[in-house]
Design a protein around this motif. Structure first.
Motif, short mmCIF file in Angstrom:
data_model
loop_
_atom_site.label_atom_id
_atom_site.label_comp_id
_atom_site.label_asym_id
_atom_site.label_seq_id
_atom_site.Cartn_x
_atom_site.Cartn_y
_atom_site.Cartn_z
N GLU A 346 -13.34 5.24 -2.99
CA GLU A 346 -14.10 5.70 -4.16
C GLU A 346 -13.24 6.51 -5.12
OE1 GLU A 346 -17.70 7.67 -3.22
OE2 GLU A 346 -18.56 5.99 -2.12
N GLU A 347 -12.29 7.28 -4.60
CA GLU A 347 -11.46 8.11 -5.46
C GLU A 347 -10.18 7.41 -5.89
OE1 GLU A 347 -9.40 12.58 -5.56
OE2 GLU A 347 -10.34 11.84 -3.71
N TRP A 348 -9.53 6.70 -4.96
CA TRP A 348 -8.19 6.17 -5.23
C TRP A 348 -8.14 4.65 -5.39
CZ3 TRP A 348 -5.45 9.88 -6.92
CH2 TRP A 348 -5.58 11.17 -6.40
N GLY A 349 -9.26 3.99 -5.19
CA GLY A 349 -9.27 2.54 -5.38
C GLY A 349 -8.42 1.82 -4.36
N ASP A 350 -7.49 0.97 -4.83
CA ASP A 350 -6.66 0.16 -3.94
C ASP A 350 -5.30 0.78 -3.68
OD1 ASP A 350 -6.07 -0.31 -6.68
OD2 ASP A 350 -4.93 -2.10 -6.15
N ARG A 351 -5.08 1.99 -4.13
CA ARG A 351 -3.77 2.63 -3.92
C ARG A 351 -3.51 2.79 -2.43
NH1 ARG A 351 -6.13 5.23 -8.31
NH2 ARG A 351 -4.93 5.12 -10.27
N GLY A 352 -2.31 2.47 -2.03
CA GLY A 352 -1.96 2.56 -0.62
C GLY A 352 -0.57 2.00 -0.37
N THR A 353 -0.27 1.71 0.90
CA THR A 353 1.07 1.25 1.28
C THR A 353 0.98 0.09 2.26
OG1 THR A 353 2.12 3.42 0.97
CG2 THR A 353 3.17 1.91 2.52
N GLU A 354 1.77 -0.95 2.01
CA GLU A 354 1.98 -2.04 2.95
C GLU A 354 3.45 -2.40 2.91
OE1 GLU A 354 -0.42 -5.47 2.46
OE2 GLU A 354 -2.30 -4.49 3.04
N LEU A 355 4.18 -2.06 3.95
CA LEU A 355 5.61 -2.33 4.04
C LEU A 355 5.90 -3.13 5.30
CD1 LEU A 355 7.06 1.19 3.07
CD2 LEU A 355 6.93 -0.83 1.61
N VAL A 356 6.69 -4.19 5.16
CA VAL A 356 7.08 -5.03 6.28
C VAL A 356 8.54 -4.73 6.65
CG1 VAL A 356 7.46 -7.39 7.07
CG2 VAL A 356 5.52 -6.86 5.60
N PHE A 357 8.81 -4.63 7.94
CA PHE A 357 10.17 -4.40 8.43
C PHE A 357 10.51 -5.48 9.45
CE2 PHE A 357 8.48 -0.39 7.02
CZ PHE A 357 9.53 0.21 6.34
N ILE A 358 11.66 -6.13 9.26
CA ILE A 358 12.14 -7.17 10.17
C ILE A 358 13.59 -6.84 10.54
CG2 ILE A 358 12.65 -9.64 10.47
CD1 ILE A 358 10.54 -10.25 8.38
N GLY A 359 13.91 -6.89 11.81
CA GLY A 359 15.29 -6.58 12.21
C GLY A 359 15.51 -6.84 13.67
N ARG A 360 16.55 -6.25 14.20
CA ARG A 360 16.92 -6.46 15.60
C ARG A 360 17.30 -5.14 16.24
NH1 ARG A 360 22.53 -6.31 15.64
NH2 ARG A 360 22.79 -7.41 17.61
N GLU A 361 16.72 -4.93 17.42
CA GLU A 361 17.09 -3.80 18.27
C GLU A 361 17.08 -2.46 17.52
OE1 GLU A 361 20.84 -4.94 19.93
OE2 GLU A 361 19.94 -6.45 21.26
N PHE A 362 16.00 -2.20 16.82
CA PHE A 362 15.83 -0.89 16.22
C PHE A 362 14.61 -0.21 16.84
CE2 PHE A 362 13.34 -3.71 13.53
CZ PHE A 362 12.19 -2.99 13.25
N ASP A 363 14.51 1.09 16.67
CA ASP A 363 13.46 1.89 17.29
C ASP A 363 12.22 1.81 16.41
OD1 ASP A 363 11.83 3.73 18.48
OD2 ASP A 363 13.19 5.44 18.27
N GLU A 364 11.34 0.86 16.71
CA GLU A 364 10.15 0.67 15.89
C GLU A 364 9.26 1.91 15.91
OE1 GLU A 364 6.07 -1.98 16.12
OE2 GLU A 364 7.98 -2.99 16.57
N ALA A 365 9.00 2.45 17.09
CA ALA A 365 8.13 3.62 17.20
C ALA A 365 8.73 4.81 16.45
CB ALA A 365 7.89 3.98 18.66
N GLY A 366 10.06 4.97 16.56
CA GLY A 366 10.71 6.07 15.86
C GLY A 366 10.63 5.92 14.36
N LEU A 367 10.76 4.68 13.86
CA LEU A 367 10.68 4.45 12.41
C LEU A 367 9.25 4.70 11.92
CD1 LEU A 367 11.86 3.61 9.74
CD2 LEU A 367 11.64 1.21 10.42
#
Length: 405
Positions: A346-367
């Motif tokens: 109601e206040e911010w509409g569609d403002r937000g974040t969607e980011l995709v990350f693709i890689g190998r052997e990185f710390d997903e939980a840490g990121l």
């Protein structure tokens, strides 16, 4: 062109500098001598060395106009009209059966495909109905890719000057993500285990393409000629990051075995601009591809985009929030995409974040933890966001300084 004449099929070869495009082109020409072929060779330099190599190592002759040289620019931008004029001139004689196009090392494949599939407004020749895109091929330097993995260095030649604000690694990702066939060349220089790992990464980045391992550009011509595989819409939507955003996330066995990971980070509150800029400039080396949009506090008027390709990270203004549009335009969006209203704030509409990350052997939980730390705290939500320093460009995305620069 007579109505009963079939369109001339076209294969476009893309790939980074030194990947082996010209070698591959010559191998195909010499292996398929019965096919009457014309060739377009695009080179960024003033002297088109690749065209000379094609002429010298094949039966084609520039004197017979079998080879078109397009030099000192790219066919994805400044030379698009020139290319159409030349292939239009060739089509007038119609004394060849197939057109092979070798683009420059930093050319982006989508504009080249658009040129053949839809024409170009600044050109007098309309290729539609005369030419038909058959196959988009990207050649990847397996050795260079492997060296980049091993050392954490850039995946392409960092000494190459960027053209049109496009860095070489971004062009490489475009080439990987928009193709029907991906040739992993110079495989003789790379251990089999490393090739398996690279192929798993490439499949994550480009899930639709056929991936073929080659040495010295040796490929069966039938793999890239007359395949009938090109479909502009499918090719445009085939990138791994788009699949992630559309909910198509999955890990195949090869990806899991080789540590290939991917995830989508979503949030409905803004990032602190300084914190997120520092994080984006210091992403884990294992993150090869990242893309999407985000909300930066203080920039409520515009959606911020982020694009990481190899070591290159660009971020900045990239679009418009639906919430900022006039009411009539918003209603059109709601009618076309009913799901938007389901997530509407109601206040911010569609403002937000969607980011995709693709890689190998990185710390997903840490990121993920680091990304969450970049979001505004409850206390910061009440701040005057306009007072926050803004590290991003005013009108366009810019290259972020890497942490070790």
């Amino acid at each position: 062109m007579p109505s009963n004449t079939k369109p001339i099929p076209v294969t476009v070869l893309s790939g980074s500098l030194g990947a082996g495009k010209t070698t591959t082109l010559n191998r195909v020409l010499n292996a398929n001598r019965e096919l009457n072929t014309a060739v377009v060779v695009n080179d960024m330099g003033e002297v088109n060395v690749d065209a000379e190599l094609v002429e010298r190592e094949s039966d084609l002759s520039q004197n017979e106009e079998d080879i078109i040289e397009l030099s000192n620019g790219c066919i994805c931008c400044r030379l698009r009209g020139d290319m159409l004029e030349e292939v239009g001139r060739l089509a007038e004689t119609r004394d060849f059966d197939y057109l092979l196009v070798e683009s420059s090392g930093i050319s982006e494949p989508i504009p080249v495909a658009q040129t053949f599939a839809r024409g170009f407004e600044d050109a007098s020749f309309d290729p539609t109905g005369v030419y038909e895109l058959d196959t988009m091929v990207s050649v990847v330097d397996a050795y260079g890719f492997w060296q980049g993995f091993d050392s954490g260095q850039a995946l392409t030649d960092a000494a190459v000057e960027p053209q049109g604000n496009r860095v070489p690694e971004a062009a490489l990702m475009d080439q990987i993500e928009f193709c029907d066939v991906l040739l992993l060349n110079k495989c003789d220089l790379v251990p089999d285990e490393a090739l398996d790992e690279m192929e798993a990464v490439l499949r994550a980045l480009q899930p639709r393409a056929d991936i073929i391992r080659t040495e010295h550009g040796n490929v069966d011509p039938d793999e890239i000629l007359n395949t009938g595989r090109f479909d502009f819409q499918r090719a445009s939507q085939s990138a791994g990051w788009k699949r992630e955003l559309q909910g198509g996330h999955h890990h195949d066995a090869a990806a899991v075995e080789h540590g290939v990971e991917s995830f989508v980070f979503e949030a409905d509150r803004p990032f602190h601009p300084e914190r997120i800029s520092h994080l984006l400039a210091d992403l884990p080396d294992g993150v090869i591809r990242a893309k999407g949009f985000f909300w930066s506090a203080g920039r409520e008027d515009v959606a911020m985009g982020m694009d990481k390709a190899g070591q290159s990270v660009r971020a900045g203004p990239s679009g418009t929030w639906i919430a900022t549009l006039p009411e009539a335009e918003r209603e059109q969006y709601f009618a076309a995409r009913p799901g938007i209203e389901d997530d509407w704030d109601e206040e911010w509409g569609d403002r937000g974040t969607e980011l995709v990350f693709i890689g190998r052997e990185f710390d997903e939980a840490g990121l993920i933890d680091r990304l969450e730390d970049c979001l505004l705290t409850d206390g910061e939500m009440d701040d005057d966001w306009s007072q926050y320093p803004d590290p991003f460009g005013v009108d366009e995305q810019r290259e972020l300084a890497l942490a070790d620069d």
